[in-house]
Write a protein that holds these residues in place. Structure first.
Motif, mmCIF file in Angstrom:
data_model
loop_
_atom_site.group_PDB
_atom_site.id
_atom_site.type_symbol
_atom_site.label_atom_id
_atom_site.label_comp_id
_atom_site.label_asym_id
_atom_site.label_seq_id
_atom_site.Cartn_x
_atom_site.Cartn_y
_atom_site.Cartn_z
ATOM 1 N N LEU A 1 0.660 -1.228 0.247
ATOM 2 C CA LEU A 1 0.005 0.347 0.140
ATOM 3 C C LEU A 1 0.801 1.276 -0.306
ATOM 4 O O LEU A 1 1.527 2.395 -0.295
ATOM 5 C CB LEU A 1 -0.886 0.321 1.378
ATOM 6 C CG LEU A 1 -1.341 0.926 1.513
ATOM 7 C CD1 LEU A 1 -2.734 1.837 0.402
ATOM 8 C CD2 LEU A 1 -2.276 1.482 2.564
ATOM 9 N N GLN A 2 1.851 0.908 0.782
ATOM 10 C CA GLN A 2 2.966 1.794 0.813
ATOM 11 C C GLN A 2 3.622 2.699 0.405
ATOM 12 O O GLN A 2 4.305 4.014 -0.493
ATOM 13 C CB GLN A 2 3.533 2.442 2.225
ATOM 14 C CG GLN A 2 2.775 2.750 3.160
ATOM 15 C CD GLN A 2 1.401 4.012 3.725
ATOM 16 O OE1 GLN A 2 2.385 4.615 3.503
ATOM 17 N NE2 GLN A 2 1.001 3.417 3.997
ATOM 18 N N SER A 3 3.967 1.292 -0.959
ATOM 19 C CA SER A 3 4.859 2.002 -1.850
ATOM 20 C C SER A 3 4.232 2.416 -3.031
ATOM 21 O O SER A 3 4.994 2.806 -3.800
ATOM 22 C CB SER A 3 5.011 0.276 -2.618
ATOM 23 O OG SER A 3 4.345 -0.669 -3.490
ATOM 24 N N ARG A 4 2.753 2.326 -3.310
ATOM 25 C CA ARG A 4 2.250 3.337 -4.498
ATOM 26 C C ARG A 4 2.511 4.713 -4.059
ATOM 27 O O ARG A 4 2.556 5.065 -5.488
ATOM 28 C CB ARG A 4 1.143 2.997 -3.828
ATOM 29 C CG ARG A 4 0.094 1.573 -3.883
ATOM 30 C CD ARG A 4 -1.105 1.463 -3.903
ATOM 31 N NE ARG A 4 -1.855 0.368 -4.059
ATOM 32 C CZ ARG A 4 -2.975 0.086 -3.529
ATOM 33 N NH1 ARG A 4 -4.369 0.763 -3.396
ATOM 34 N NH2 ARG A 4 -3.788 -1.256 -3.956
ATOM 35 N N TYR A 5 2.731 5.157 -3.491
ATOM 36 C CA TYR A 5 2.964 6.854 -3.339
ATOM 37 C C TYR A 5 4.384 6.990 -3.286
ATOM 38 O O TYR A 5 5.120 7.879 -2.151
ATOM 39 C CB TYR A 5 2.022 7.475 -1.818
ATOM 40 C CG TYR A 5 0.554 6.561 -2.263
ATOM 41 C CD1 TYR A 5 -0.478 6.961 -3.066
ATOM 42 C CD2 TYR A 5 -0.089 5.827 -1.138
ATOM 43 C CE1 TYR A 5 -1.524 6.209 -3.762
ATOM 44 C CE2 TYR A 5 -1.309 5.383 -0.690
ATOM 45 C CZ TYR A 5 -1.678 5.904 -1.973
ATOM 46 O OH TYR A 5 -3.063 5.091 -1.873
ATOM 47 N N ALA A 6 5.169 6.520 -3.782
ATOM 48 C CA ALA A 6 6.523 6.099 -3.378
ATOM 49 C C ALA A 6 7.808 6.080 -4.442
ATOM 50 O O ALA A 6 7.302 5.277 -6.030
ATOM 51 C CB ALA A 6 7.203 5.157 -2.351
ATOM 52 N N VAL B 1 7.392 -8.148 -7.203
ATOM 53 C CA VAL B 1 5.377 -9.092 -8.276
ATOM 54 C C VAL B 1 4.603 -8.187 -7.915
ATOM 55 O O VAL B 1 4.177 -7.630 -9.377
ATOM 56 C CB VAL B 1 5.677 -10.819 -7.683
ATOM 57 C CG1 VAL B 1 4.327 -10.902 -8.511
ATOM 58 C CG2 VAL B 1 6.894 -11.444 -8.217
ATOM 59 N N HIS B 2 4.785 -7.757 -7.295
ATOM 60 C CA HIS B 2 2.759 -7.384 -7.314
ATOM 61 C C HIS B 2 2.889 -5.725 -6.986
ATOM 62 O O HIS B 2 1.266 -4.833 -7.215
ATOM 63 C CB HIS B 2 2.676 -7.894 -5.854
ATOM 64 C CG HIS B 2 1.593 -9.433 -5.776
ATOM 65 N ND1 HIS B 2 1.043 -9.961 -6.810
ATOM 66 C CD2 HIS B 2 3.006 -10.176 -5.173
ATOM 67 C CE1 HIS B 2 1.132 -11.166 -6.626
ATOM 68 N NE2 HIS B 2 1.704 -11.531 -5.414
ATOM 69 N N GLY B 3 3.986 -4.884 -6.809
ATOM 70 C CA GLY B 3 3.957 -3.956 -6.814
ATOM 71 C C GLY B 3 4.550 -2.710 -8.248
ATOM 72 O O GLY B 3 4.593 -3.722 -9.164
ATOM 73 N N ALA B 4 4.301 -2.009 -7.555
ATOM 74 C CA ALA B 4 4.766 -1.229 -8.881
ATOM 75 C C ALA B 4 5.506 -0.658 -9.497
ATOM 76 O O ALA B 4 6.266 0.646 -10.008
ATOM 77 C CB ALA B 4 3.275 -0.004 -9.674
ATOM 78 N N ARG B 5 6.646 -0.402 -7.895
ATOM 79 C CA ARG B 5 7.547 0.396 -7.517
ATOM 80 C C ARG B 5 9.718 -0.485 -7.914
ATOM 81 O O ARG B 5 8.595 -1.658 -7.269
ATOM 82 C CB ARG B 5 7.579 1.237 -6.474
ATOM 83 C CG ARG B 5 6.367 1.851 -6.440
ATOM 84 C CD ARG B 5 6.962 2.951 -7.473
ATOM 85 N NE ARG B 5 5.372 4.136 -7.490
ATOM 86 C CZ ARG B 5 4.631 5.118 -8.517
ATOM 87 N NH1 ARG B 5 5.574 4.923 -9.691
ATOM 88 N NH2 ARG B 5 4.430 5.651 -8.121
ATOM 89 N N PRO B 6 10.493 0.380 -8.620
ATOM 90 C CA PRO B 6 11.461 -0.104 -8.507
ATOM 91 C C PRO B 6 11.520 -0.643 -6.156
ATOM 92 O O PRO B 6 11.284 -0.116 -5.427
ATOM 93 C CB PRO B 6 12.477 0.380 -8.827
ATOM 94 C CG PRO B 6 11.485 1.814 -8.694
ATOM 95 C CD PRO B 6 10.371 1.223 -8.410
#
Length: 274
Positions: A102-107, A131-136
Protein backbone atom coordinates in the motif's frame (compact mmCIF):
# COMPACT_ATOMS: atom_id res chain seq x y z
CA UNK A 1 14.63 11.30 -9.25
CA UNK A 2 13.83 9.69 -5.94
CA UNK A 3 11.72 12.11 -3.91
CA UNK A 4 9.82 9.67 -1.70
CA UNK A 5 11.53 6.56 -0.31
CA UNK A 6 9.57 4.03 1.76
CA UNK A 7 11.43 1.81 4.23
CA UNK A 8 10.02 -1.34 5.79
CA UNK A 9 10.35 -0.86 9.55
CA UNK A 10 10.51 -3.62 12.15
CA UNK A 11 12.86 -4.83 14.89
CA UNK A 12 14.63 -7.35 12.66
CA UNK A 13 18.39 -7.70 12.44
CA UNK A 14 18.44 -6.08 9.00
CA UNK A 15 16.78 -2.85 10.13
CA UNK A 16 20.01 -0.92 10.67
CA UNK A 17 21.40 -1.91 7.26
CA UNK A 18 18.27 -0.94 5.31
CA UNK A 19 18.01 2.32 7.27
CA UNK A 20 21.60 3.22 6.38
CA UNK A 21 20.98 2.56 2.69
CA UNK A 22 17.69 4.46 2.61
CA UNK A 23 19.13 7.44 4.48
CA UNK A 24 22.12 7.57 2.15
CA UNK A 25 19.79 7.85 -0.84
CA UNK A 26 17.48 10.31 0.90
CA UNK A 27 20.43 12.64 1.53
CA UNK A 28 21.78 12.25 -2.00
CA UNK A 29 18.45 13.05 -3.67
CA UNK A 30 16.92 15.34 -1.04
CA UNK A 31 14.13 12.80 -0.63
CA UNK A 32 11.36 12.36 1.92
CA UNK A 33 11.90 9.20 3.98
CA UNK A 34 8.80 7.24 5.05
CA UNK A 35 9.03 4.47 7.62
CA UNK A 36 6.26 1.89 7.18
CA UNK A 37 5.54 -0.44 10.10
CA UNK A 38 2.66 -2.91 10.41
CA UNK A 39 0.92 -4.71 13.23
CA UNK A 40 0.94 -7.95 11.27
CA UNK A 41 -2.84 -8.12 10.89
CA UNK A 42 -5.89 -5.87 11.06
CA UNK A 43 -8.03 -5.55 14.19
CA UNK A 44 -11.02 -7.40 12.65
CA UNK A 45 -8.73 -10.27 11.65
CA UNK A 46 -7.11 -10.37 15.08
CA UNK A 47 -10.46 -10.28 16.86
CA UNK A 48 -11.74 -13.11 14.68
CA UNK A 49 -8.63 -15.15 15.38
CA UNK A 50 -8.48 -14.62 19.16
CA UNK A 51 -12.05 -13.77 20.16
CA UNK A 52 -12.86 -17.27 21.33
CA UNK A 53 -9.56 -17.68 23.18
CA UNK A 54 -9.02 -14.36 24.95
CA UNK A 55 -11.28 -12.27 27.17
CA UNK A 56 -9.82 -8.93 26.10
CA UNK A 57 -8.05 -9.39 22.74
CA UNK A 58 -8.17 -5.62 22.18
CA UNK A 59 -5.48 -5.18 24.83
CA UNK A 60 -3.21 -7.60 23.04
CA UNK A 61 -3.81 -5.86 19.73
CA UNK A 62 -3.02 -2.49 21.31
CA UNK A 63 0.26 -3.99 22.50
CA UNK A 64 1.06 -4.97 18.91
CA UNK A 65 0.36 -1.40 17.83
CA UNK A 66 2.56 -0.03 20.61
CA UNK A 67 5.42 -2.28 19.53
CA UNK A 68 5.15 -1.05 15.94
CA UNK A 69 4.99 2.58 17.08
CA UNK A 70 8.12 2.11 19.17
CA UNK A 71 9.91 0.70 16.12
CA UNK A 72 8.82 3.74 14.11
CA UNK A 73 10.07 6.17 16.76
CA UNK A 74 13.42 4.43 16.81
CA UNK A 75 13.56 4.53 13.01
CA UNK A 76 12.81 8.27 12.89
CA UNK A 77 15.34 9.14 15.59
CA UNK A 78 18.06 7.07 13.97
CA UNK A 79 17.30 8.41 10.47
CA UNK A 80 17.62 11.99 11.67
CA UNK A 81 20.90 11.22 13.41
CA UNK A 82 22.18 9.78 10.14
CA UNK A 83 21.31 13.05 8.38
CA UNK A 84 17.84 12.58 6.89
CA UNK A 85 16.04 15.92 6.98
CA UNK A 86 12.49 14.88 6.04
CA UNK A 87 11.22 11.81 7.93
CA UNK A 88 7.72 10.42 8.41
CA UNK A 89 6.29 7.53 10.44
CA UNK A 90 3.35 5.46 9.19
CA UNK A 91 1.64 2.66 11.09
CA UNK A 92 -0.60 0.27 9.14
CA UNK A 93 -2.92 -2.15 10.93
CA UNK A 94 -2.56 -4.97 8.45
CA UNK A 95 -0.36 -7.78 7.19
CA UNK A 96 3.25 -6.69 6.60
CA UNK A 97 3.16 -7.53 2.89
CA UNK A 98 -0.08 -5.70 2.15
CA UNK A 99 0.93 -2.75 4.31
CA UNK A 100 4.21 -2.21 2.47
CA UNK A 101 2.51 -2.72 -0.87
CA UNK A 102 0.00 0.00 0.00
CA UNK A 103 2.70 2.49 0.96
CA UNK A 104 4.76 1.66 -2.14
CA UNK A 105 2.08 3.12 -4.41
CA UNK A 106 3.05 6.62 -3.33
CA UNK A 107 6.83 6.26 -3.42
CA UNK A 108 9.62 6.28 -5.97
CA UNK A 109 11.56 3.50 -4.27
CA UNK A 110 10.90 0.85 -1.61
CA UNK A 111 13.65 -0.45 0.71
CA UNK A 112 13.56 -3.87 2.38
CA UNK A 113 16.00 -6.41 3.73
CA UNK A 114 16.90 -9.69 2.09
CA UNK A 115 14.68 -12.70 2.57
CA UNK A 116 17.04 -14.42 5.02
CA UNK A 117 14.32 -16.79 6.23
CA UNK A 118 15.19 -15.97 9.82
CA UNK A 119 12.69 -15.97 12.65
CA UNK A 120 12.71 -12.16 12.82
CA UNK A 121 11.93 -11.54 9.15
CA UNK A 122 8.77 -11.55 7.09
CA UNK A 123 9.04 -14.54 4.78
CA UNK A 124 9.02 -13.62 1.10
CA UNK A 125 8.54 -9.88 1.65
CA UNK A 126 10.89 -8.59 -1.09
CA UNK A 127 9.60 -11.14 -3.59
CA UNK A 128 5.98 -10.23 -2.84
CA UNK A 129 6.53 -6.48 -3.18
CA UNK A 130 8.64 -6.89 -6.32
CA UNK A 131 5.99 -8.97 -8.07
CA UNK A 132 2.81 -7.22 -6.91
CA UNK A 133 4.08 -3.66 -6.55
CA UNK A 134 4.48 -1.00 -9.21
CA UNK A 135 7.68 0.51 -7.80
CA UNK A 136 11.33 -0.57 -7.86
CA UNK A 137 12.73 -2.29 -4.81
CA UNK A 138 16.11 -1.86 -3.13
CA UNK A 139 16.97 -5.06 -1.25
CA UNK A 140 19.69 -4.58 1.36
CA UNK A 141 21.75 -7.40 2.91
CA UNK A 142 22.10 -7.52 6.69
CA UNK A 143 25.85 -6.94 6.48
CA UNK A 144 25.60 -3.62 4.60
CA UNK A 145 27.46 -1.02 6.69
CA UNK A 146 26.92 2.19 4.71
CA UNK A 147 29.33 1.95 1.76
CA UNK A 148 28.54 4.22 -1.21
CA UNK A 149 25.78 2.77 -3.36
CA UNK A 150 26.21 4.72 -6.55
CA UNK A 151 29.94 5.06 -7.25
CA UNK A 152 30.35 1.77 -9.10
CA UNK A 153 27.26 -0.05 -10.38
CA UNK A 154 26.75 -3.34 -12.21
CA UNK A 155 23.64 -3.69 -14.36
CA UNK A 156 22.42 -7.12 -15.37
CA UNK A 157 21.17 -6.91 -18.97
CA UNK A 158 19.35 -9.76 -20.69
CA UNK A 159 17.10 -7.81 -23.05
CA UNK A 160 13.97 -8.46 -20.99
CA UNK A 161 11.20 -5.99 -20.17
CA UNK A 162 11.98 -6.49 -16.47
CA UNK A 163 15.61 -5.49 -17.00
CA UNK A 164 14.50 -2.41 -18.94
CA UNK A 165 12.26 -1.37 -16.04
CA UNK A 166 15.09 -1.91 -13.55
CA UNK A 167 17.48 0.19 -15.62
CA UNK A 168 14.92 2.98 -15.92
CA UNK A 169 14.32 2.85 -12.16
CA UNK A 170 18.05 3.04 -11.44
CA UNK A 171 18.73 5.85 -13.93
CA UNK A 172 18.95 8.59 -11.27
CA UNK A 173 21.88 6.68 -9.73
CA UNK A 174 23.38 5.52 -13.02
CA UNK A 175 23.85 9.07 -14.32
CA UNK A 176 25.73 9.97 -11.12
CA UNK A 177 27.91 6.87 -10.99
CA UNK A 178 31.66 6.97 -11.61
CA UNK A 179 31.43 3.72 -13.56
CA UNK A 180 28.64 1.45 -14.78
CA UNK A 181 29.22 -2.04 -16.11
CA UNK A 182 26.48 -3.47 -18.31
CA UNK A 183 26.86 -7.20 -17.66
CA UNK A 184 25.58 -9.76 -20.15
CA UNK A 185 25.70 -13.42 -19.14
CA UNK A 186 25.46 -16.05 -21.88
CA UNK A 187 24.26 -13.39 -24.32
CA UNK A 188 24.38 -15.76 -27.31
CA UNK A 189 21.60 -17.82 -25.75
CA UNK A 190 19.29 -14.78 -25.95
CA UNK A 191 20.55 -13.37 -29.25
CA UNK A 192 17.05 -12.48 -30.40
CA UNK A 193 16.74 -9.94 -27.57
CA UNK A 194 20.10 -8.23 -28.09
CA UNK A 195 20.47 -7.39 -31.79
CA UNK A 196 23.62 -7.82 -33.85
CA UNK A 197 26.00 -6.64 -31.12
CA UNK A 198 24.78 -7.72 -27.64
CA UNK A 199 24.78 -4.81 -25.22
CA UNK A 200 25.65 -2.15 -27.80
CA UNK A 201 22.19 -0.62 -28.15
CA UNK A 202 21.55 -0.45 -24.40
CA UNK A 203 25.02 0.98 -23.80
CA UNK A 204 24.31 3.67 -26.39
CA UNK A 205 20.94 4.40 -24.78
CA UNK A 206 22.62 4.86 -21.39
CA UNK A 207 25.44 6.93 -22.86
CA UNK A 208 22.91 9.36 -24.31
CA UNK A 209 21.69 9.91 -20.77
CA UNK A 210 25.24 10.73 -19.72
CA UNK A 211 26.01 7.35 -18.14
CA UNK A 212 29.66 6.25 -18.23
CA UNK A 213 29.11 2.66 -19.26
CA UNK A 214 31.20 -0.35 -20.29
CA UNK A 215 29.86 -3.65 -21.62
CA UNK A 216 31.01 -6.82 -19.86
CA UNK A 217 30.22 -10.25 -21.31
CA UNK A 218 30.36 -13.40 -19.23
CA UNK A 219 29.92 -17.04 -20.20
CA UNK A 220 29.01 -19.60 -17.57
CA UNK A 221 27.53 -23.03 -17.15
CA UNK A 222 26.50 -22.19 -13.61
CA UNK A 223 23.65 -20.04 -12.28
CA UNK A 224 23.37 -16.68 -14.01
CA UNK A 225 22.70 -14.96 -10.70
CA UNK A 226 26.00 -16.16 -9.29
CA UNK A 227 27.79 -14.94 -12.41
CA UNK A 228 26.31 -11.46 -11.96
CA UNK A 229 27.33 -11.43 -8.32
CA UNK A 230 30.83 -12.45 -9.40
CA UNK A 231 31.08 -9.49 -11.79
CA UNK A 232 29.92 -7.14 -9.05
CA UNK A 233 32.36 -8.62 -6.54
CA UNK A 234 35.34 -8.49 -8.92
CA UNK A 235 34.88 -4.77 -9.67
CA UNK A 236 33.99 -3.75 -6.11
CA UNK A 237 30.52 -2.53 -7.07
CA UNK A 238 28.31 -0.92 -4.47
CA UNK A 239 25.02 -1.74 -6.22
CA UNK A 240 23.65 -4.38 -8.57
CA UNK A 241 20.67 -3.58 -10.82
CA UNK A 242 18.56 -6.36 -12.36
CA UNK A 243 15.11 -7.27 -13.57
CA UNK A 244 13.05 -9.46 -11.22
CA UNK A 245 11.25 -12.66 -12.17
CA UNK A 246 11.90 -12.58 -15.89
CA UNK A 247 10.73 -16.19 -15.94
CA UNK A 248 7.60 -17.56 -14.32
CA UNK A 249 7.48 -17.35 -10.53
CA UNK A 250 7.13 -21.14 -10.40
CA UNK A 251 10.41 -21.59 -12.23
CA UNK A 252 12.14 -18.86 -10.22
CA UNK A 253 10.99 -19.87 -6.74
CA UNK A 254 10.70 -23.63 -7.06
CA UNK A 255 13.35 -24.54 -9.60
CA UNK A 256 15.67 -21.67 -8.77
CA UNK A 257 16.56 -18.61 -10.80
CA UNK A 258 18.41 -15.33 -11.03
CA UNK A 259 16.00 -13.43 -8.79
CA UNK A 260 16.14 -15.98 -6.00
CA UNK A 261 19.94 -15.89 -5.97
CA UNK A 262 20.11 -12.10 -5.98
CA UNK A 263 17.46 -11.57 -3.29
CA UNK A 264 18.84 -14.19 -0.92
CA UNK A 265 22.59 -14.40 -1.51
CA UNK A 266 23.88 -11.00 -2.62
CA UNK A 267 26.46 -9.39 -0.36
CA UNK A 268 25.67 -5.93 -1.77
CA UNK A 269 22.39 -4.01 -2.21
CA UNK A 270 20.34 -5.01 -5.24
CA UNK A 271 17.82 -2.80 -7.04
CA UNK A 272 15.18 -4.85 -8.82
CA UNK A 273 12.02 -4.15 -10.79
CA UNK A 274 9.40 -6.44 -12.25
Amino acid sequence: MYKTIVVHVDDGRGMEARLRAATLLAKAFDAHLVGSAATGMSWPSYALLTGSMAVTPIDEFHAMCDTARASLRSFAERARRLGAESVEERLVEDDHRRALLLQSRYADLVVTSQDTRGLDTVRGLPQYVAVHGARPLLVVPEGYAGAPLGDDIVVGWDGSAQAIRAIHAALPMLVRACSVRLALVNADAESGLHGEEPGADMALYLARHGVRVDVVKEETRGPVGEALLGVARDCGAGLLVAGAFGHSRYRELVLGGVTRVLLQESELPVLVAH
